[in-house]
Scaffold this active site. Structure first.
Site, PDB file in Angstrom:
ATOM      1  N   GLU A 186       1.094  -1.026  -0.397  1.00  0.00           N
ATOM      2  CA  GLU A 186       0.110  -0.034   0.408  1.00  0.00           C
ATOM      3  C   GLU A 186       0.971   0.831   0.173  1.00  0.00           C
ATOM      4  O   GLU A 186       0.456   2.462  -0.713  1.00  0.00           O
ATOM      5  CB  GLU A 186      -1.190   0.033   1.212  1.00  0.00           C
ATOM      6  N   ASN A 246      -8.110   3.189  -5.430  1.00  0.00           N
ATOM      7  CA  ASN A 246      -7.756   1.907  -5.444  1.00  0.00           C
ATOM      8  C   ASN A 246      -6.711   0.874  -6.509  1.00  0.00           C
ATOM      9  O   ASN A 246      -6.822   0.903  -7.367  1.00  0.00           O
ATOM     10  CB  ASN A 246      -9.125   1.395  -5.813  1.00  0.00           C
TER      11      ASN A 246
HETATM   12  N1  GLY Z   1      -8.517   1.915   1.486  1.00  0.00           N
HETATM   13  C1  GLY Z   1      -8.945   2.897   0.108  1.00  0.00           C
HETATM   14  C2  GLY Z   1      -9.428   3.922   0.686  1.00  0.00           C
HETATM   15  O1  GLY Z   1      -9.813   4.521   1.695  1.00  0.00           O
HETATM   16  O2  GLY Z   1     -10.578   4.726   0.052  1.00  0.00           O
END
Ligand code: GLY
Length: 370
Positions: A186, A246
């Site tokens: 991430e 995303n």
């Molecule tokens: N994890 C993606 C968002 O928080 O929009």
């Protein structure tokens, strides 16, 4: 040194505090939010065993009492049964509208407890104390809360912003290396989607970060949170730009589905592979240079991360089955698959204009290399 990223969302604004020893100082950090000296903490059994005593002492230092509930660890906790248990436990503990609930744990706990706080007495405030890298850089910030349904992941939930996030970098020391690297998927995503200089920095400092360099970890968390906060402030409820977060996820969700949401593929590993595929697709569509996907893959390899479909153990279905699962992603609008593609490193954009055949042949080629 503790650093602060402010998330300016009007009457729902809050701070993300990032640094070492925040758990020990949780009492002083949280006290300004309290109307009475009592909080309810929800954690999981693994994180609770490692960190609950420190939190209790940190709160007690400021005269704050705590009651706690430890749920079973793992993704299967994130459903109706443990949600019901949590809400009823909070009611039994007589948590009132003006009280504060604390979520101590990774993404599962943060999402479930945030959703419980969103519906308890029509909404109580909650504090996120994320214990995993993934939760520190992504799920604890931005207010997406919820649980899984039998029909799919994260299909039941609410936007409910935390009142405070305490990202204690020291908690990352107790993470298994595989979980840390999955969370790093991430982190890489942020560089790839919007900050080429941050990706350069990760190329130089990622290995030290994985080896435990505390300053590198703190900087990576801070920069990721800054980027997330900026996007969330622009588009809190994902009407547009928030979908950039995303990047890699449409591929990732299909891969998670076909590997049964199991230890075969952790979410952050799927994100990393998904980012590599999104860049390869962007290059094939002539949107970015051929060097960009090579550079993404080289960095993931350098970090000893899963990079290609070939790195996923066991059988995978064919490209059409993967495409069908991508079509069931909740980000689909009017049946159109939405992709996050890139014009280069740090230059992602959202589009529905992707020929299905291009995705199919990308997946066929990736599967053929297994
Ligand atoms: N994890 C993606 C968002 O928080 O929009």
């Amino acid at each position: 040194m503790t650093q602060t990223v402010h998330v300016p969302l009007g009457d729902r604004a809050y701070d993300v505090r990032i640094g070492f020893g925040l758990l020990k100082r949780a009492g002083a950090e949280i006290a300004p939010l309290l109307h009475r000296s009592r909080v309810a903490v929800v954690t999981d059994e693994t994180v609770g065993a490692a960190h609950l005593d420190t939190l209790r002492q940190g709160l007690a230092a400021e005269g704050i009492d705590m009651v706690s509930l430890a749920l079973p660890p793992g993704e299967s906790t994130k459903g109706w049964p443990q949600f019901e248990r949590t809400v009823e436990w909070l009611l039994e503990q007589r948590i009132e509208r003006r009280d504060v609930v604390i979520a101590l744990g990774g993404g599962v706990i943060g999402d479930l407890v945030g959703f419980a706080a969103a519906v308890l007495r029509r909404g109580v405030r909650f504090v996120q104390i994320p214990s995993s890298l993934l939760a520190q850089v992504d799920s604890s910030v931005g207010g997406k809360t919820g649980i899984n349904a039998p029909q799919g992941k994260n299909l039941i939930g609410a936007f409910h912003q935390p009142a405070l996030v305490l990202a204690d970098i020291g908690l990352l020391n107790t993470l298994p290396p595989r979980d840390l690297l999955a969370g790093y998927g991430e982190v890489v995503k942020y560089g790839l989607l919007g900050d080429a200089a941050f990706f350069d920095w990760l190329e130089r400092n990622g290995p030290a970060l994985a080896d435990g360099d505390a300053d590198a970890r703190a900087y990576a968390v801070k920069r990721s949170v800054e980027m997330k906060a900026e996007i969330v402030v622009r588009d809190e409820t994902e009407q547009g730009d928030r979908a950039l977060l995303n990047l890699g996820h449409t591929f990732c969700h299909a891969l998670e589905k076909v590997t049964g949401y199991s230890a075969r593929l952790l979410h952050g590993e799927g994100v990393a592979i998904g980012c590599a595929l999104a860049f390869e697709l962007s290059s094939r569509l002539g949107l970015c240079s051929q060097e960009d996907p090579s550079r993404v893959r080289a960095h993931l390899r350098d970090m000893k991360m899963k990079t290609d479909l070939a790195d996923i153990e066991g059988d995978l279905p064919d490209a059409d089955v993967l495409l069908d699962h991508m079509g069931q992603d909740k980000k689909v609008i009017d049946g159109q698959l939405r992709f996050i593609l890139a014009k280069g490193i740090g230059q992602a954009f959202v589009t529905s204009d992707v020929p299905r055949d291009a995705v199919r042949s990308l997946l066929q080629d990736a599967l053929a290399q297994r």
